[in-house]
Design an enzyme around this catalytic site. Structure first.
Site, PDB file in Angstrom:
ATOM      1  N   HIS A 100      33.779  13.582  43.510  1.00 34.31           N
ATOM      2  CA  HIS A 100      34.541  14.612  43.835  1.00 34.31           C
ATOM      3  C   HIS A 100      34.347  16.154  43.181  1.00 34.31           C
ATOM      4  O   HIS A 100      34.786  17.183  43.453  1.00 34.31           O
ATOM      5  CB  HIS A 100      35.684  15.162  44.352  1.00 34.31           C
ATOM      6  CG  HIS A 100      36.557  13.175  45.507  1.00 34.31           C
ATOM      7  ND1 HIS A 100      36.880  13.580  46.493  1.00 34.31           N
ATOM      8  CD2 HIS A 100      36.690  12.330  44.952  1.00 34.31           C
ATOM      9  CE1 HIS A 100      36.883  12.515  47.076  1.00 34.31           C
ATOM     10  NE2 HIS A 100      36.846  11.677  46.265  1.00 34.31           N
TER      11      HIS A 100
ATOM     12  N   ASN B  97      41.170  11.474  51.828  1.00 28.97           N
ATOM     13  CA  ASN B  97      40.070  11.462  52.531  1.00 28.97           C
ATOM     14  C   ASN B  97      39.808  11.462  54.330  1.00 28.97           C
ATOM     15  O   ASN B  97      40.571  11.432  54.297  1.00 28.97           O
ATOM     16  CB  ASN B  97      39.291  10.240  51.832  1.00 28.97           C
ATOM     17  CG  ASN B  97      39.440   9.867  50.674  1.00 28.97           C
ATOM     18  OD1 ASN B  97      38.460  10.958  49.712  1.00 28.97           O
ATOM     19  ND2 ASN B  97      38.449   9.308  50.033  1.00 28.97           N
TER      20      ASN B  97
HETATM   21 FE1  HDE Z   1      40.357   9.269  43.031  1.00 23.15          FE
HETATM   22  N1  HDE Z   1      39.770  10.717  41.901  1.00 23.15           N
HETATM   23  N2  HDE Z   1      39.952   7.735  42.289  1.00 23.15           N
HETATM   24  N3  HDE Z   1      40.350   8.982  45.311  1.00 23.15           N
HETATM   25  N4  HDE Z   1      39.811  11.548  44.720  1.00 23.15           N
HETATM   26  C1  HDE Z   1      39.319  11.486  41.420  1.00 23.15           C
HETATM   27  O1  HDE Z   1      40.539  12.986  39.422  1.00 23.15           O
HETATM   28  C2  HDE Z   1      39.917   7.154  41.310  1.00 23.15           C
HETATM   29  C3  HDE Z   1      40.341   7.148  45.516  1.00 23.15           C
HETATM   30  C4  HDE Z   1      40.161  11.334  45.923  1.00 23.15           C
HETATM   31  O2  HDE Z   1      39.715  18.256  45.003  1.00 23.15           O
HETATM   32  C5  HDE Z   1      39.338  12.351  39.957  1.00 23.15           C
HETATM   33  O3  HDE Z   1      40.701  15.308  39.191  1.00 23.15           O
HETATM   34  C6  HDE Z   1      40.341   6.409  40.871  1.00 23.15           C
HETATM   35  C7  HDE Z   1      41.149   6.765  47.064  1.00 23.15           C
HETATM   36  C8  HDE Z   1      40.409  12.984  45.732  1.00 23.15           C
HETATM   37  O4  HDE Z   1      40.119  17.928  42.764  1.00 23.15           O
HETATM   38  C9  HDE Z   1      40.081  10.593  39.049  1.00 23.15           C
HETATM   39  C10 HDE Z   1      41.412   5.717  42.389  1.00 23.15           C
HETATM   40  C11 HDE Z   1      41.059   8.932  47.478  1.00 23.15           C
HETATM   41  C12 HDE Z   1      39.848  13.608  44.843  1.00 23.15           C
HETATM   42  C13 HDE Z   1      39.939   9.916  40.337  1.00 23.15           C
HETATM   43  C14 HDE Z   1      40.365   6.474  43.082  1.00 23.15           C
HETATM   44  C15 HDE Z   1      40.675   9.302  46.085  1.00 23.15           C
HETATM   45  C16 HDE Z   1      39.447  12.272  43.901  1.00 23.15           C
HETATM   46  C17 HDE Z   1      37.650  12.568  39.765  1.00 23.15           C
HETATM   47  C18 HDE Z   1      40.995   3.561  42.660  1.00 23.15           C
HETATM   48  C19 HDE Z   1      41.381   8.587  49.345  1.00 23.15           C
HETATM   49  C20 HDE Z   1      39.072  14.947  44.414  1.00 23.15           C
HETATM   50  C21 HDE Z   1      38.177  13.953  39.370  1.00 23.15           C
HETATM   51  C22 HDE Z   1      41.768   4.054  42.417  1.00 23.15           C
HETATM   52  C23 HDE Z   1      42.968   8.515  49.038  1.00 23.15           C
HETATM   53  C24 HDE Z   1      40.434  16.062  44.490  1.00 23.15           C
HETATM   54  C25 HDE Z   1      40.098  14.523  39.460  1.00 23.15           C
HETATM   55  C26 HDE Z   1      39.783  18.118  43.828  1.00 23.15           C
HETATM   56  C27 HDE Z   1      39.847  12.595  42.365  1.00 23.15           C
HETATM   57  C28 HDE Z   1      40.143   8.868  40.648  1.00 23.15           C
HETATM   58  C29 HDE Z   1      39.962   6.682  44.467  1.00 23.15           C
HETATM   59  C30 HDE Z   1      40.501  10.777  46.925  1.00 23.15           C
HETATM   60  C31 HDE Z   1      38.883  10.379  38.416  1.00 23.15           C
HETATM   61  C32 HDE Z   1      40.256   5.614  39.835  1.00 23.15           C
HETATM   62  C33 HDE Z   1      41.368   6.021  47.551  1.00 23.15           C
HETATM   63  C34 HDE Z   1      40.532  13.659  47.303  1.00 23.15           C
HETATM   64  O5  HDE Z   1      41.070  10.995  38.444  1.00 23.15           O
END
Ligand code: HDE
Length: 729
Positions: free
Chosen positions: A83, A155
């Protein structure tokens, strides 16, 4: 610009004289009169570094130089690991009146208004990639509630690729550019992604979503958002219910064509962020309603899928969405870095009245977000960065650390204490203290996927069944495109085996495009995602239930429930093609009618400057054909006027403009001689533009009737039916 001869012009004549109120505003914005160091020291010479002699070496003593260069060296922080490319805006959330029984959260109480900051993103691309990549869009909302920060990090697609957080690094390594050559940027069309897809069947449902029109939003303002996981809402009596969060855009949900998306990436890689920025600047504030699907705790197991499984959705026909309130985004950021880049969303930012579920993907995210902010924002004090600050006061014994901003007073930094009368102390629930939902959890310590998670294809089939013919065609074409970019034949073949488990029509059409054999659903399934000593049979999914079950809410066609009644043309961009000799009167009338409906119009001509009309009237031109493109507009009107149209039909770019708009299934209108340009842009011997769906013409320049028809067509968004009538490529 001054009329004086150039030689006599003063500096002010050339650059103008900024008004004093503009200067005052600049000062407010932090542009003080004198240049200073970060310690407030006024700088006398910012042009020369301190040297030992005018040709001598620079001195280490030059603290001004060192401060400036050091700050510059550290201007970039690590980009988000996923992201990375995002855009954000401020706004507010207002709760509706009738859902207080669902949650005790203060921001959901009737009429409560809470400031929000919302960041949209693509997932795979780097910070500098294009907005229009085929990808999932992040939809993260920070609520600054009176009880603390609540982050809803979702999302624009309601399901996820994987079921367990431990697989996330693998999945992301597969979809990001390949590590040996960092290719391709912001694209899933490559071997490692499909290698992962084809060996991990749990990905199949979301694959179809990303290949569908949902992967190519027309605007961030025109897409749904989903919390994906099951959460809980807990009311004042302590009653907890499972919920799935939804954001429903008031403008409906719309997409662009894949070819168009690829062109936009070149013409305007900032397409989405520009659209959001301009809409807010122009006062057309985007809005979404927040809703929930509610499942009583006792009904947790009543579905034929597991609500703790993030690769599954709850069809809205089974559990309708109850609306809780509305979000309006009405203020752009002042500084991209300070706000959009430094905002830190964490799934663990929660308020009383909301709670988690045991979804294993959610549980892993609870760890990951805090961890990533520590690295990205440099330490444990990222909550003190202005955009991350809670409006509710913060009192605890946490002290010090990298970049600490707060100057804590006193000698007590621990609890419990007597020296400070035990301040800050724990809050009872009645005082707003957070408690986790009381839940009995019992089981073996075990690494095992619940058997209730192991149907990987039925909801993929449900999604496929729910798409219109045009939407299905888009999925097929997207998969053909993607798999054609995959180099390894065995990866292509294995992906087809996965698709075969979903639907025969789907796999046959994709296979045909690849020139490959159609595997049968009974063929060997590939599931390498089995523990080393795991029972392969246990992990094997049955093929999709071959029923006709479908859910209208999953389609974003113009007739789907999500778009029902949403025919407004507000903020749509309409190109008016005309050049000297055009009927300026008709243009003016059409523009006024379209603008009264909230649409934006732009005249695109063969030259910039003024367009001279038939009757001597003049009108300002906005773009030339060289500087803009049909892909940046929602609809096209060709004005009448014999000499204008004659010039346009001679201009290859003008002809191409209409032709492309037609290919991308956009509404097209033409009056009087303007119709000739549509003829010139038609495919010889094939489908004529004239008479096609969504093409409106009038024989004369009386545009009143034409305008009404055109408005209806623009409200319809796209006439995908043209593609189904085998429009030539
Ligand atoms: Fe994320 N995800 N994600 N994700 N995600 C990040 O956090 C992670 C997942 C989502 O505008 C990271 O600050 C893991 C689902 C958005 O700043 C990180 C898993 C959904 C954003 C991270 C998921 C998301 C992130 C990277 C699986 C939808 C952007 C930078 C367990 C419900 C937020 C940060 C923004 C960002 C980890 C799966 C949505 C690395 C480990 C499912 C919208 O922490």
């Amino acid at each position: 610009m001054s009329d004086k001869p150039l030689a006599k012009q003063t500096h002010e004549d050339v650059v103008g004289n900024p008004k004093t109120d503009e200067l005052a505003k600049n000062r407010e914005d932090g542009y003080g009169e004198f240049l200073t160091t970060n310690q407030g020291l006024r700088i006398n010479d910012d042009q020369n570094s301190l040297k030992a002699g005018e040709r001598g070496p620079t001195l280490l003593e030059d603290f001004i130089l060192r401060e400036k260069i050091t700050h510059f060296d550290h201007e970039r922080i690590p980009e988000r690991v996923v992201h990375a490319r995002g855009v954000a805006a401020h706004g507010y959330f207002q709760a509706y009146d009738d859902n207080a029984n669902l949650s005790r959260a203060a921001f959901l109480q009737p009429g409560a208004v809470t400031p929000v900051f919302t960041r949209f993103s693509t997932v795979a691309g780097s910070r500098g990639s294009s907005d229009m990549a085929r990808d999932v869009r992040g939809f993260a909302v920070k609520f600054y509630t009176e009880e603390g920060i609540f982050d809803l990090v979702g999302n624009n697609i309601p399901v996820f690729f994987i079921q367990d957080a431990t697989k996330f690094p693998d999945f992301i390594h597969a979809v990001k550019p390949e590590p040996h050559n960092e290719i391709p940027q912001a694209a899933s069309a490559h071997d490692t992604f499909y290698d992962f897809i084809s060996t991990n069947p749990e990905t199949s449902h979301m694959l179809l979503w990303v290949m569908s029109d949902r992967g190519l939003p027309r605007s961030l303002r025109m897409m749904e958002g989903f919390g994906i996981h099951a959460f809980r809402l807990v009311n004042a009596e302590g009653k907890a219910r499972f919920v799935k969060f939804h954001w429903k855009p008031t403008l409906g949900t719309h997409s662009v064509a894949w070819e168009e998306a690829q062109q936009i990436s070149g013409k305007d890689p900032d397409f989405h962020r520009r659209d959001l920025w301009n809409s807010i600047e122009g006062g057309a504030y985007p809005e979404w309603e927040l809703g929930v699907q509610v499942v009583e705790e006792e009904d947790e197991r009543k579905f034929d899928f597991d609500i703790l499984d993030s690769t599954k959705l709850i069809p809205e026909e089974l559990v309708p969405v109850i609306k809780l309130g509305k979000m309006v985004l009405n203020r752009n950021v002042d500084n991209y870095f300070a706000e959009t880049e430094q905002v830190a969303f964490c799934l663990s930012h929660i308020v009383p009245g909301i709670d988690f579920s045991n979804d294993p993907l959610l549980q892993g995210r609870l760890f990951s977000y805090l961890d990533t902010q520590l690295k990205r924002l440099g330490g444990p004090n990222f909550h003190e960065i202005p955009i991350n600050r809670s409006l509710a006061p913060i009192h605890n014994g946490q002290r010090d650390g990298h970049m600490r901003q707060t100057i804590n007073k006193g000698n007590v930094a621990y609890g419990v204490n007597l020296l400070n009368d035990n301040y800050p102390r724990q809050a009872k629930q009645s005082q707003g203290g957070f408690t986790s939902t009381y839940e009995r959890v019992e089981g073996h310590k075990i690494r095992l996927r619940s058997k209730s998670f192991v149907d990987h294809y039925s909801q993929a089939k449900l999604f496929w069944n729910s798409q219109t013919a045009a939407e299905k065609m888009h999925i097929v074409k997207a998969l053909r495109f993607e798999l054609s970019h995959v180099q390894k034949v065995e990866v292509q073949a294995r992906t087809l085996v996965q698709l075969a488990q979903i639907d025969h029509d789907l796999v046959s059409r994709v296979a045909e495009g690849l020139g490959m054999a159609v595997p049968s659903a009974e063929g060997v399934q590939l599931n390498l995602a089995v523990p080393a000593d795991g029972d392969a049979a246990y992990y094997q999914s049955a093929p999709a239930k071959q029923d006709d079950a479908n859910s209208a809410a999953l389609s974003i066609s113009v007739n789907s429930p999500i778009n029902a009644g949403k025919t407004s043309i507000k903020t749509r961009h309409i190109a008016i093609l005309a050049t000297d000799g055009a009927d300026v009167g008709a243009i003016g009338e059409l523009m006024t009618t379209l603008m009264a409906e909230g649409a934006q119009t732009a005249i695109v001509a063969t030259h910039l400057g003024k367009l001279k009309g038939t009757d001597g009237q003049e009108v300002l031109i906005n773009w030339t054909f060289q500087a803009t493109s049909s892909v940046l507009f929602d609809a096209v009107y060709v004005a009448g006027g014999a000499s204008s149209v004659q010039k346009l039909t001679q201009d290859a770019d003008a002809v191409r403009f209409v032709n492309e708009a037609f290919r991308h299934c956009k509404p097209i209108a033409a009056s009087a001689e303007g119709v000739d340009l549509l003829k010139a842009a038609s495919y010889p011997g094939a489908t004529d533009i004239l008479g096609a769906d969504g093409v409106i013409t009038s024989a004369d320049n009386k545009v009143a009737g034409l305008a009404q028809e055109f408005i209806k067509a623009i409200g319809y968004h796209r006439f995908w039916s043209r593609e189904l009538k085998s429009m030539p490529a």
